[in-house]
Write a protein that holds these residues in place. Structure first.
Motif, mmCIF file in Angstrom:
data_model
loop_
_atom_site.group_PDB
_atom_site.id
_atom_site.type_symbol
_atom_site.label_atom_id
_atom_site.label_comp_id
_atom_site.label_asym_id
_atom_site.label_seq_id
_atom_site.Cartn_x
_atom_site.Cartn_y
_atom_site.Cartn_z
ATOM 1 N N SER A 120 36.640 43.100 48.090
ATOM 2 C CA SER A 120 36.371 44.183 47.072
ATOM 3 C C SER A 120 35.001 44.669 47.069
ATOM 4 N N THR A 121 34.127 44.055 48.113
ATOM 5 C CA THR A 121 32.733 44.350 48.018
ATOM 6 C C THR A 121 32.204 45.700 48.759
ATOM 7 N N VAL A 122 31.279 46.229 48.336
ATOM 8 C CA VAL A 122 30.685 47.461 49.070
ATOM 9 C C VAL A 122 29.111 46.855 49.369
ATOM 10 N N ALA A 123 28.952 47.139 50.540
ATOM 11 C CA ALA A 123 27.404 46.671 50.998
ATOM 12 C C ALA A 123 26.353 47.235 50.298
ATOM 13 N N GLY A 124 25.397 46.336 49.626
ATOM 14 C CA GLY A 124 24.554 46.855 48.809
ATOM 15 C C GLY A 124 24.462 47.214 47.643
ATOM 16 N N GLU A 125 26.027 47.164 47.014
ATOM 17 C CA GLU A 125 26.335 47.587 45.543
ATOM 18 C C GLU A 125 26.743 46.201 44.675
ATOM 19 N N PRO A 126 26.373 46.299 43.571
ATOM 20 C CA PRO A 126 26.888 44.924 42.842
ATOM 21 C C PRO A 126 28.307 45.082 42.451
ATOM 22 N N GLY A 127 28.666 46.574 42.101
ATOM 23 C CA GLY A 127 30.277 46.712 41.614
ATOM 24 C C GLY A 127 31.284 46.589 42.795
ATOM 25 N N GLY A 128 32.541 46.497 42.501
ATOM 26 C CA GLY A 128 33.639 46.256 43.470
ATOM 27 C C GLY A 128 34.487 47.783 43.638
ATOM 28 N N GLU A 129 34.866 47.644 44.749
ATOM 29 C CA GLU A 129 35.606 48.995 45.184
ATOM 30 C C GLU A 129 36.933 48.741 46.278
ATOM 31 N N ILE A 130 38.045 49.230 45.817
ATOM 32 C CA ILE A 130 39.030 49.263 46.677
ATOM 33 C C ILE A 130 39.377 50.739 47.379
ATOM 34 N N CYS A 131 39.207 50.887 48.599
ATOM 35 C CA CYS A 131 39.402 52.515 49.339
ATOM 36 C C CYS A 131 40.922 52.346 49.417
ATOM 37 N N ALA A 132 41.314 53.884 49.619
ATOM 38 C CA ALA A 132 42.815 54.223 49.898
ATOM 39 C C ALA A 132 43.262 53.298 51.014
ATOM 40 N N ASP A 133 42.598 53.139 52.011
ATOM 41 C CA ASP A 133 43.149 52.365 53.217
ATOM 42 C C ASP A 133 43.400 50.907 52.968
ATOM 43 N N HIS A 156 35.618 40.867 42.690
ATOM 44 C CA HIS A 156 35.487 41.852 41.506
ATOM 45 C C HIS A 156 36.768 41.868 40.642
ATOM 46 N N PRO A 157 36.742 41.522 39.537
ATOM 47 C CA PRO A 157 37.988 41.619 38.455
ATOM 48 C C PRO A 157 37.894 43.482 38.400
ATOM 49 N N PRO A 158 39.081 43.774 38.513
ATOM 50 C CA PRO A 158 39.314 45.292 38.425
ATOM 51 C C PRO A 158 39.389 45.733 37.128
ATOM 52 N N ILE A 159 38.825 45.160 36.112
ATOM 53 C CA ILE A 159 38.905 45.475 34.638
ATOM 54 C C ILE A 159 37.469 45.095 33.876
ATOM 55 N N LYS A 160 37.327 45.794 33.108
ATOM 56 C CA LYS A 160 36.112 45.377 31.976
ATOM 57 C C LYS A 160 36.408 44.425 31.149
ATOM 58 N N CYS A 161 35.632 43.262 30.969
ATOM 59 C CA CYS A 161 35.806 42.188 30.491
ATOM 60 C C CYS A 161 34.929 41.813 28.970
ATOM 61 N N GLY A 162 34.402 43.210 28.656
ATOM 62 C CA GLY A 162 33.741 43.086 27.167
ATOM 63 C C GLY A 162 32.299 42.334 27.481
ATOM 64 N N VAL A 163 31.848 42.246 28.722
ATOM 65 C CA VAL A 163 30.502 41.732 28.812
ATOM 66 C C VAL A 163 29.574 42.723 29.688
ATOM 67 N N LEU A 164 28.470 42.991 29.145
ATOM 68 C CA LEU A 164 27.547 43.838 29.742
ATOM 69 C C LEU A 164 27.143 43.885 31.216
ATOM 70 N N GLU A 165 26.811 42.540 31.524
ATOM 71 C CA GLU A 165 26.367 42.334 33.229
ATOM 72 C C GLU A 165 27.353 43.015 34.054
ATOM 73 N N THR A 166 28.510 42.347 33.776
ATOM 74 C CA THR A 166 29.537 42.845 34.986
ATOM 75 C C THR A 166 30.349 44.088 34.613
ATOM 76 N N ASP A 167 30.453 44.498 33.479
ATOM 77 C CA ASP A 167 31.202 45.636 33.141
ATOM 78 C C ASP A 167 30.335 46.875 33.612
ATOM 79 N N GLU A 168 28.940 46.860 33.342
ATOM 80 C CA GLU A 168 28.331 47.986 34.047
ATOM 81 C C GLU A 168 28.344 48.074 35.431
ATOM 82 N N ASP A 169 28.688 47.090 36.428
ATOM 83 C CA ASP A 169 28.846 47.082 37.658
ATOM 84 C C ASP A 169 29.957 48.129 37.932
ATOM 85 N N GLY A 170 31.065 47.738 37.407
ATOM 86 C CA GLY A 170 32.262 48.939 37.520
ATOM 87 C C GLY A 170 33.097 48.452 38.681
ATOM 88 N N PHE A 171 34.075 49.135 39.028
ATOM 89 C CA PHE A 171 35.333 49.004 39.828
ATOM 90 C C PHE A 171 35.691 50.346 40.425
#
Ligand SMILES: [Fe+2]
Ligand SMILES: [Fe+2]
Length: 264
Positions: A120-133, A156-171
């Motif tokens: 679920s990683t994207v180089a250089g980004e704190p948040g997660g990503e799943i692409c179409a492929d 990365h969890p694909p959901i927001k968990c109600g905590v600032l640090e990682t909810d801001e990172d997004g998915f």
């Protein structure tokens, strides 16, 4: 079968601590030792990313040396603190049977459960990503399970968990992932890390379970107003016990100092 789920080591270079404070390597060694002694014996270990503190090769090698003490097979996925290609070069032989270093996705089929590793990683980004492929690849892997129970593990969890640090990172692409996950009723769990808390959320017909870290825990602030901070805690991990009768039962194991046991 018994699965140990460990996450977010943030192993610093030899002789150093994570953020200069947390002895995560020592903590990981304690967890490895603990997992080796669990009865009944743990069948395999899943590592949900943030293995290194700063994506340095010496950190990856230090982590590999610590994990090499596990008596059972282990499998890893990268986190946002890792460099996928570097992890792949260190773990490809043992712990990361992905075919391509830039696409750390693979399935493990030697058990009554099909384990699917999703990068679920994207180089250089704190948040997660799943692409179409990746969504297409996951769909194919789930279809190939043919009803056998499945555990997906990713950082990365694909959901927001109600905590600032990682909810801001997004998915990015959480909807895309959700559409695939919703099609199948045999996904026992999606195991994640990233948040540094022991957190569980129902999502798209399954449950997302997030493992705590190697003693580098997020300060739980449900007001979402405090600046993001961590606390130094005992290392902890999750133990998932699976049987066809009871499906997946999850226990949190914390290596806090305790007293006892005493008889009820
Ligand atoms: Fe982390
Ligand atoms: Fe992370």
């Amino acid at each position: 079968m018994l699965i140990a789920h460990i996450s977010d080591f943030h192993i610093a270079a030899p002789g150093e601590k994570a953020y200069g404070v947390v002895p995560t390597a020592e903590n990981l060694a304690r967890c490895v030792d603990h997992i080796n002694q669990v009865q009944p014996a743990v069948d395999l270990v899943l590592v949900t990313g943030d293995i290194t503190a700063n994506a340095l090769p010496e950190e990856a090698l230090r982590s590999a040396k610590l994990l090499a003490h596990l008596k059972m097979p282990f499998y890893i996925v990268p986190g946002n603190h890792d460099e996928s290609e570097q992890l792949w070069s260190v773990f490809a032989e043992k712990g990361c049977p992905a075919i391509k270093p830039d696409f750390v996705n693979y399935a493990v089929d030697d058990y009554p459960i099909r384990f699917i590793a999703l990068d679920s990683t994207v180089a250089g980004e704190p948040g997660g990503e799943i692409c179409a492929d990746q969504a297409v690849w996951l769909d194919e892997q789930l279809a190939a399970a043919e009803g056998k129970p499945v555990i997906i593990f990713m950082h990365h969890p694909p959901i927001k968990c109600g905590v600032l640090e990682t909810d801001e990172d997004g998915f990015v692409g959480a909807d895309l992932l959700g559409e695939v996950v919703e099609k199948y009723n045999n996904i026992e769990r999606i195991l994640c890390g990233h948040i540094h808390l022991n957190t569980h959320v129902r999502w798209c017909g399954t449950v997302v379970s997030i493992a705590p870290s190697m003693g580098l825990q997020l300060l739980l602030d449900l007001t979402m107003k405090l600046p993001s901070s961590f606390i130094k805690d005992a290392p902890a991990y999750l133990l998932h016990y699976w049987s066809p009768e009871q499906q997946l039962i999850s226990h949190a194991v914390s290596l806090h100092e305790t007293q006892g046991p005493y008889q009820f």
